[in-house]
Structures are given as structure tokens and as C-alpha cells.
Design a protein around this motif. Structure first.
Motif, PDB file in Angstrom:
ATOM      1  N   ILE A   1      66.236  22.744  59.042  1.00  0.00           N
ATOM      2  CA  ILE A   1      66.996  21.490  59.018  1.00  0.00           C
ATOM      3  C   ILE A   1      67.608  21.231  60.385  1.00  0.00           C
ATOM      4  O   ILE A   1      68.303  22.079  60.947  1.00  0.00           O
ATOM      5  CB  ILE A   1      68.083  21.543  57.936  1.00  0.00           C
ATOM      6  CG1 ILE A   1      67.444  21.507  56.545  1.00  0.00           C
ATOM      7  CG2 ILE A   1      69.080  20.414  58.101  1.00  0.00           C
ATOM      8  CD1 ILE A   1      68.423  21.593  55.410  1.00  0.00           C
ATOM      9  N   LEU A   2      67.367  20.051  60.915  1.00  0.00           N
ATOM     10  CA  LEU A   2      67.900  19.638  62.214  1.00  0.00           C
ATOM     11  C   LEU A   2      68.771  18.393  62.055  1.00  0.00           C
ATOM     12  O   LEU A   2      68.392  17.449  61.363  1.00  0.00           O
ATOM     13  CB  LEU A   2      66.767  19.346  63.197  1.00  0.00           C
ATOM     14  CG  LEU A   2      65.842  20.523  63.541  1.00  0.00           C
ATOM     15  CD1 LEU A   2      64.688  20.047  64.405  1.00  0.00           C
ATOM     16  CD2 LEU A   2      66.616  21.638  64.247  1.00  0.00           C
ATOM     17  N   TYR A   3      69.908  18.407  62.715  1.00  0.00           N
ATOM     18  CA  TYR A   3      70.796  17.253  62.773  1.00  0.00           C
ATOM     19  C   TYR A   3      70.465  16.440  64.013  1.00  0.00           C
ATOM     20  O   TYR A   3      70.365  16.981  65.114  1.00  0.00           O
ATOM     21  CB  TYR A   3      72.261  17.703  62.814  1.00  0.00           C
ATOM     22  CG  TYR A   3      72.755  18.312  61.526  1.00  0.00           C
ATOM     23  CD1 TYR A   3      73.489  17.555  60.612  1.00  0.00           C
ATOM     24  CD2 TYR A   3      72.487  19.642  61.216  1.00  0.00           C
ATOM     25  CE1 TYR A   3      73.949  18.109  59.423  1.00  0.00           C
ATOM     26  CE2 TYR A   3      72.936  20.205  60.026  1.00  0.00           C
ATOM     27  CZ  TYR A   3      73.663  19.434  59.142  1.00  0.00           C
ATOM     28  OH  TYR A   3      74.114  19.992  57.962  1.00  0.00           O
ATOM     29  N   HIS A   4      70.305  15.154  63.835  1.00  0.00           N
ATOM     30  CA  HIS A   4      69.995  14.254  64.948  1.00  0.00           C
ATOM     31  C   HIS A   4      71.289  13.746  65.571  1.00  0.00           C
ATOM     32  O   HIS A   4      72.241  13.425  64.860  1.00  0.00           O
ATOM     33  CB  HIS A   4      69.146  13.079  64.466  1.00  0.00           C
ATOM     34  CG  HIS A   4      68.759  12.134  65.547  1.00  0.00           C
ATOM     35  ND1 HIS A   4      69.458  10.972  65.809  1.00  0.00           N
ATOM     36  CD2 HIS A   4      67.750  12.180  66.445  1.00  0.00           C
ATOM     37  CE1 HIS A   4      68.887  10.341  66.817  1.00  0.00           C
ATOM     38  NE2 HIS A   4      67.842  11.045  67.219  1.00  0.00           N
TER      39      HIS A   4
ATOM     40  N   TYR B   1      69.533  16.986  69.315  1.00  0.00           N
ATOM     41  CA  TYR B   1      69.583  17.535  67.961  1.00  0.00           C
ATOM     42  C   TYR B   1      70.158  18.940  68.020  1.00  0.00           C
ATOM     43  O   TYR B   1      70.252  19.559  69.081  1.00  0.00           O
ATOM     44  CB  TYR B   1      68.196  17.548  67.320  1.00  0.00           C
ATOM     45  CG  TYR B   1      67.194  18.452  68.015  1.00  0.00           C
ATOM     46  CD1 TYR B   1      67.104  19.806  67.678  1.00  0.00           C
ATOM     47  CD2 TYR B   1      66.338  17.963  69.005  1.00  0.00           C
ATOM     48  CE1 TYR B   1      66.198  20.638  68.313  1.00  0.00           C
ATOM     49  CE2 TYR B   1      65.432  18.786  69.635  1.00  0.00           C
ATOM     50  CZ  TYR B   1      65.361  20.130  69.290  1.00  0.00           C
ATOM     51  OH  TYR B   1      64.465  20.956  69.914  1.00  0.00           O
ATOM     52  N   PHE B   2      70.538  19.460  66.851  1.00  0.00           N
ATOM     53  CA  PHE B   2      70.983  20.850  66.758  1.00  0.00           C
ATOM     54  C   PHE B   2      70.713  21.351  65.349  1.00  0.00           C
ATOM     55  O   PHE B   2      70.439  20.576  64.429  1.00  0.00           O
ATOM     56  CB  PHE B   2      72.468  20.995  67.112  1.00  0.00           C
ATOM     57  CG  PHE B   2      73.416  20.306  66.165  1.00  0.00           C
ATOM     58  CD1 PHE B   2      73.923  20.964  65.038  1.00  0.00           C
ATOM     59  CD2 PHE B   2      73.812  18.989  66.399  1.00  0.00           C
ATOM     60  CE1 PHE B   2      74.783  20.323  64.166  1.00  0.00           C
ATOM     61  CE2 PHE B   2      74.685  18.343  65.528  1.00  0.00           C
ATOM     62  CZ  PHE B   2      75.165  19.012  64.408  1.00  0.00           C
TER      63      PHE B   2
ATOM     64  N   LEU C   1      77.036   9.841  67.379  1.00  0.00           N
ATOM     65  CA  LEU C   1      76.554   9.589  66.029  1.00  0.00           C
ATOM     66  C   LEU C   1      75.696  10.779  65.619  1.00  0.00           C
ATOM     67  O   LEU C   1      74.699  11.086  66.270  1.00  0.00           O
ATOM     68  CB  LEU C   1      75.740   8.301  65.971  1.00  0.00           C
ATOM     69  CG  LEU C   1      75.030   8.021  64.638  1.00  0.00           C
ATOM     70  CD1 LEU C   1      76.048   7.823  63.511  1.00  0.00           C
ATOM     71  CD2 LEU C   1      74.118   6.791  64.768  1.00  0.00           C
ATOM     72  N   ILE C   2      76.083  11.450  64.536  1.00  0.00           N
ATOM     73  CA  ILE C   2      75.327  12.589  64.012  1.00  0.00           C
ATOM     74  C   ILE C   2      74.798  12.211  62.640  1.00  0.00           C
ATOM     75  O   ILE C   2      75.562  11.782  61.768  1.00  0.00           O
ATOM     76  CB  ILE C   2      76.201  13.858  63.920  1.00  0.00           C
ATOM     77  CG1 ILE C   2      76.768  14.226  65.295  1.00  0.00           C
ATOM     78  CG2 ILE C   2      75.397  15.028  63.346  1.00  0.00           C
ATOM     79  CD1 ILE C   2      77.745  15.382  65.263  1.00  0.00           C
ATOM     80  N   THR C   3      73.500  12.381  62.448  1.00  0.00           N
ATOM     81  CA  THR C   3      72.886  12.061  61.160  1.00  0.00           C
ATOM     82  C   THR C   3      72.015  13.219  60.694  1.00  0.00           C
ATOM     83  O   THR C   3      71.496  14.000  61.509  1.00  0.00           O
ATOM     84  CB  THR C   3      72.030  10.784  61.250  1.00  0.00           C
ATOM     85  OG1 THR C   3      71.042  10.953  62.284  1.00  0.00           O
ATOM     86  CG2 THR C   3      72.875   9.571  61.553  1.00  0.00           C
TER      87      THR C   3
END
Length: 589
Positions: free
Chosen positions: A248-251, A271-272, A199-201
Motif C-alpha cells: 500500500i502506497l500513499y500518494h 509517495y510513501f 495533499l495525502i490520499t
């Protein structure tokens, strides 16, 4: 006590902190120590510059009863330099290398009553073949060398895992394609095939949700983060790129099931950031835009705790203070920093040039030990978008004959190509400072900007920054090793400044006479406090006036022991109003 979860890009909710009070044995003495602070620091409760090469840690602990039936992993953030670990008198393994993490599965050694852990550490303080960075082997700090650090200096913790579990995950962003490749490794004990969910948010928005059936322990998945294919190139997603101005980081939530049963076995949060660093036409680019690097040298020392931050917020505060002064990143110097620092750099937006602690005397065995540890650094820190440069060697430390010695040149080249072979997303410097071999950046060091009243040296420094062929006039050694030459790489002044504030009149201190004199108030040049801002402005604006230079790294963020050339004190307090420094740094956008 350090209480935060130690591994911020690979988080499990269930864990047990083993920081705190341990028994500590050195020589014939037994006392108490506060882990993870080294015995040479005030925060450890010992505050003694020991002479022993061997020390021992012991403590009792109990594992939660509800963890029964799972494997229990014993994690160490870093132990300097070599150790053997025992659980209930059984040796469970050892580790060599003072900068990198390691772990052991310990379930089979547990009694499920009160357990005993023992860590036997060997740290040969006078061994010049060990990567130790700025840690000095003599009885007192001197010149640019500091108090040594022995033993556990990063957190220790336990966590339970099921038979099916994740070992690591790597994220490789590609902003041109708008995708991220996700590689992950399952434990060799995992029940295969198993199903892995992703799951990427981004904040509250779901970017991707899917699962795959894994028949092998290592797997890969590429996710269309920007949905470029759906939009046929009709967009420009600048706002979703990671940068110091817009971090900005994607969780990511990763779940591994027990086989294909649908029963959750392991959950990891990570995260990335979607970030790109590259070179084009002799310039440095961040996210396909020219980007001027305004760095500050950060040695990661604290007065009361040496190489371990007193608490997690100290990492955050250092970055916030550097940014308040107008810096967009740092060059970590002679130390692989705690992952918590990199987490804050990711979160707050701060570029990091990551380096390795140097060894001093070259042998094939020393080179091999250095390389093995460097591989672990890349593995550990691969996911951090803040890390944009790998810089292994510094000023020919450990390779003193590199200018003409083919073996030492080959070693530097091997590190360069190895880093590129393992990581295609970052730039690599072979030998930062001078005598470079193959390198993506021409990284030069110069403190020859002149004393405040030396107008002739001021002019020479300015003129030499405008022509590649003149750079060596303001360097201690030639920019490139014999057989190598400049071929259009971006030129960055990766060490400069080092201006200290005069407290009393003293003779001019050079690097050479300071080494001999052991000056306790030392910098590369010196000025009265009333003249510092004017002198800093002269230096920075001279650099900015050069079309040749793509960035700078000012020495340094804080005072460290006898070095009093920091923008902050040893207590990490401002010496000047940050807005005054920022005004100077902001001249170039």
C-alpha cells in the motif's frame, strides 16, 4: 530510448528528455551513441570494450520557449565515474561518483536558440580506489568480474522551476504512532515566507489536506495518518501497512506558492509507505511481525545493455518473476540500482537490501570518496519503503586487512553509525559476508553446501547452520573481525547457492581455480539440468531446517556473462517453471 520520468518519488509534470542519440568521442574516433546506454553495450549502438579512460558526449537541443523566465535544471541520473559539463562552451560544473544523481541550473548559459551540451567523462578503468563494483579492469571478463561501464548510464533530462521551488522531500513513517514525518527543503532562491500545501490520499480517499506558512527553507510536518489519537487505540491498521504481500502506497501532492501570494510556483508528486523493520529477540520483524527474508541476489545486468535496463518494464518484469518464484525481496549486489527499479519494488511489494559498489584498494582518499557517494545514496533513496537494509561493504572488498587493521575496522564502523545517524528507519550491515564489525544483522556468505554427491559435506553444512560457533567451518573467513563477536543479532545467509547447470563435463570449479582459468561457464557448484530442482530443494530445506537462520539470499537471479548460476538466463527468461521454484520456497511462510 528510455522515455519514462526518471525520478519516480519526486515527479514534475514539465520536463524534457535528453536521452537518445548523442555524438560520442573516444580516442581519435567520433561516432553516435544512444544515451543512457554505455558504449560497451549493444543498446548503445557501439558495443565496444574501449580502453580509453576519457570519453566525450555532445548533442544539440532546444529549450521550449514557454520555459523562459524560469530556472532550467539539467539532471543526470548517473555518470561513471567523473565528469565536467559544458553548455555552449561554458563549463557549468562537474561531478565525482558513478552511482548517484546530480544537477546544474543552466538558464544563464542558454541562448534560447539551438543549444550545445558537452559532457567530458573520465573513468580510469584500472584505478582500484574507485567504487566500481563488478566492473573488471582487464580486457576480458573473468571469474566474478564483468564488462566495465563507462560514462552516462542513467537518464539525462531538463525541467523548469520557478524561483520558489522544492529541492527534496523525505517521509519518515512511524507505524506505532500511526504518523509520518514530512521533511522538505526549499531552494535557497525561494521567496520567504511562502505557503506550502500538502495533499495525502490513499486510492480515492483523502487522508490529509493542509498548508503551512514557511519562514525558513527547511521545514517539517507530522501527519496523523492512521488517526490513532481520534480513535484512542481502538483499532489495528494492519491493512494499511506496506509489505511485499500488501504494498500500500500513499500518494502525496506538494505545492509551493510564490511567497504568500496564492500563486502556484512548484508542484511535486511523491509517495510513501507505512512500513517498519526492526530486530527483536534475535529475529527480523516487518511491521511488528516476525518475517522470514527469502531474497535473491540481483546484480542488475542485461545482456544487450549491461547495467542499464533496456526499458522500464524490465525492472518490473524482473521483480514479478522473482515473486513468481516465491522470493519476497532481493539483495542488490555491487550496484546502486536505478530509482525506477526501486519504484517498481515499492509498487509491486519487494524488499530491497541496498548496497554500494565496492572499491578494491584501501586508502584514506578512497574511503572518503566512497563515503561521500554513500551519503548521496541515502539521500536519494530515503523515501522508498522497499529499501529495508543498508549494506555498504561486501566481503571485505576495499578493506582487505579489516580482520586486524584498526583503521579499516574504524572505517566500517563509521559507515554503520553514519547510516544510522542519517536514517533511523532501516537496518544496517557494516561488512556483508564475513569479518563484520558493528552490524544489525549477522550476514554470512557460504557456498559450501557441497556438490550433489558429496553427502559428507551436505551433513557438515546442515550441522554448521544449527550452531553459531560452527558457522566459520562453512565460511571462507571468520564471521567477525578481531575484537568483535556475535551478540544475538539475527543470522541471515546473505549469499548461498550459485548452482549452475552442467552443459558438458568439466572439472569442479572453485572460486580460486575459476579465477585462474577464466571459466566461461561458471558456478559455485554444478548439476545436470534434470537434477537442479532436487538440489535446490535440498539446499533451501537445509536452510529452513535451521532455527538459527532468519533468511537467505540465493545466488542469483540471472546469469551474468560467464556466470551461469542464475535462475533466469542472460535474456532474463525462466530456466525452470516458476511454480516449481515457488513450491520449494513456500515451505516456510
Amino acid at each position: 530510448m528510455r522515455e519514462e520520468y526518471p525520478r519516480p518519488d519526486f515527479v514534475r509534470n514539465e520536463w524534457m528528455n535528453l536521452n537518445g542519440t548523442w555524438d560520442f568521442i573516444y580516442g581519435d574516433k567520433k561516432t553516435k551513441i544512444e544515451v543512457p546506454f554505455v558504449c560497451q553495450s549493444e543498446k548503445s549502438g557501439i558495443n565496444k570494450r574501449i580502453t580509453e579512460d576519457h570519453v566525450t558526449y555532445e548533442r544539440k537541443f532546444c529549450v521550449p520557449e514557454e520555459w523562459k523566465g524560469k530556472e532550467i535544471l539539467l539532471n543526470f541520473g548517473a555518470v561513471d565515474y567523473q565528469c565536467r559539463v559544458y553548455i555552449n562552451r561554458s563549463c557549468i560544473g562537474g561531478h565525482i561518483g558513478g552511482q548517484t544523481p546530480f544537477l546544474f541550473p543552466i538558464a544563464k548559459y542558454l541562448t534560447w536558440a539551438e543549444e550545445t551540451i558537452r559532457v567530458e567523462v573520465e573513468d580510469p578503468l584500472k584505478d582500484e580506489m574507485i567504487p566500481r563494483g563488478k566492473q573488471f579492469w582487464e580486457e576480458e571478463s573473468s571469474f566474478i568480474w564483468y564488462t566495465p561501464s563507462t560514462g552516462i548510464w542513467q537518464p539525462v533530462w531538463l525541467e523548469p522551476v520557478s524561483r520558489t521551488s522544492l529541492e527534496w522531500v523525505h517521509f519518515t513513517p512511524d507505524i506505532d504512532e500511526g504518523t509520518v514525518r514530512i521533511d522538505y527543503q526549499l531552494a535557497e532562491t525561494s521567496i520567504l515566507p511562502c505557503r506550502v500545501h500538502l495533499l495525502i490520499t490513499l486510492e480515492e480517499d483523502e487522508i490529509f489536506h493542509g498548508n503551512m506558512l514557511c519562514n525558513t527553507a527547511r521545514n517539517s510536518l507530522t501527519v496523523d495518518i492512521f488517526r490513532k489519537k481520534a480513535m484512542e487505540g481502538s483499532f489495528h491498521f494492519m491493512g494499511n501497512y506496506w509489505s511485499p504481500e500488501n504494498p500500500i502506497l500513499y500518494h502525496v501532492l506538494i505545492q509551493a506558492d510564490e511567497g504568500d501570494s496564492g500563486i502556484r510556483a512548484d508542484v511535486v508528486e511523491s509517495y510513501f509507505g507505512m512500513r517498519k523493520i526492526h530486530i527483536e529477540n534475535g529475529k527480523l520483524y516487518l511491521n511488528n511481525q516476525p518475517y522470514y527474508q527469502k531474497l535473491v541476489l540481483d546484480q542488475g545486468y542485461w545482456k544487450e545493455s549491461l547495467i542499464t535496463a533496456p526499458d522500464d518494464l524490465e525492472y518490473c518484469n524482473d521483480i514479478l518473476k522473482a515473486k513468481a518464484m516465491g522470493f519476497n525481496g532481493c539483495r542488490k549486489h555491487e550496484k546502486v540500482e536505478d530509482p525506477r527499479f526501486l519504484y517498481w519494488a515499492d509498487k509491486l511489494g519487494f524488499l530491497v537490501w541496498e548496497g554500494m559498489a565496492s572499491f578494491w584498494s584501501y586508502t584514506p582518499q578512497a574511503a572518503a570518496a566512497f563515503t561521500r557517494e554513500w551519503l548521496d545514496v541515502i539521500q536519494r533513496d530515503y523515501n522508498h519503503p522497499s529499501v529495508v537494509v543498508w549494506g555498504m561493504l561486501n566481503e571485505s572488498w576495499g578493506v582487505p586487512r579489516i580482520y586486524t587493521n584498526q583503521q579499516q575496522q574504524s572505517f566500517a564502523q563509521s559507515l554503520y553509525y553514519l547510516a544510522h545517524g542519517l536514517d533511523s528507519t532501516r537496518l544496517v550491515i557494516s561488512n556483508d559476508g564475513w569479518e563484520m564489525t558493528d552490524s544489525d544483522i549477522c550476514a554470512i556468505h557460504s557456498y559450501k553446501h557441497g556438490e550433489i554427491d558429496d553427502k559428507q559435506q551436505h551433513q557438515l553444512f546442515a550441522e554448521c547452520l544449527r550452531k553459531v560457533e560452527n558457522l566459520f567451518f562453512i565460511m571462507e573467513k571468520l564471521p567477525y573481525a578481531k575484537g568483535f563477536c556475535y551478540s544475538g543479532q539475527p543470522i541471515v545467509l546473505t549469499e548461498c547457492g550459485g548452482i549452475r547447470i552442467k552443459k558438458v563435463k568439466s572439472e569442479e570449479n572453485t572460486r580460486e581455480n575459476a579465477m585462474q582459468a577464466g571459466d566461461q561457464e561458471w558456478g559455485y557448484t554444478s548439476v545436470p539440468d534434470t537434477d537442479f530442482l532436487e538440489e535446490y530443494e535440498r539446499l533451501i530445506h537445509t536452510i529452513y531446517d535451521s532455527d538459527l537462520i532468519n533468511g537467505f539470499c540465493y545466488t542469483q537471479l540471472t546469469d551474468v556473462e560467464q556466470e551461469s548460476n542464475g535462475l533466469l538466463t542472460r535474456d532474463h527468461r525462466y530456466k525452470f517453471k516458476p511454480e516449481d521454484i515457488r513450491k520449494i520456497n513456500d515451505r516456510k511462510r
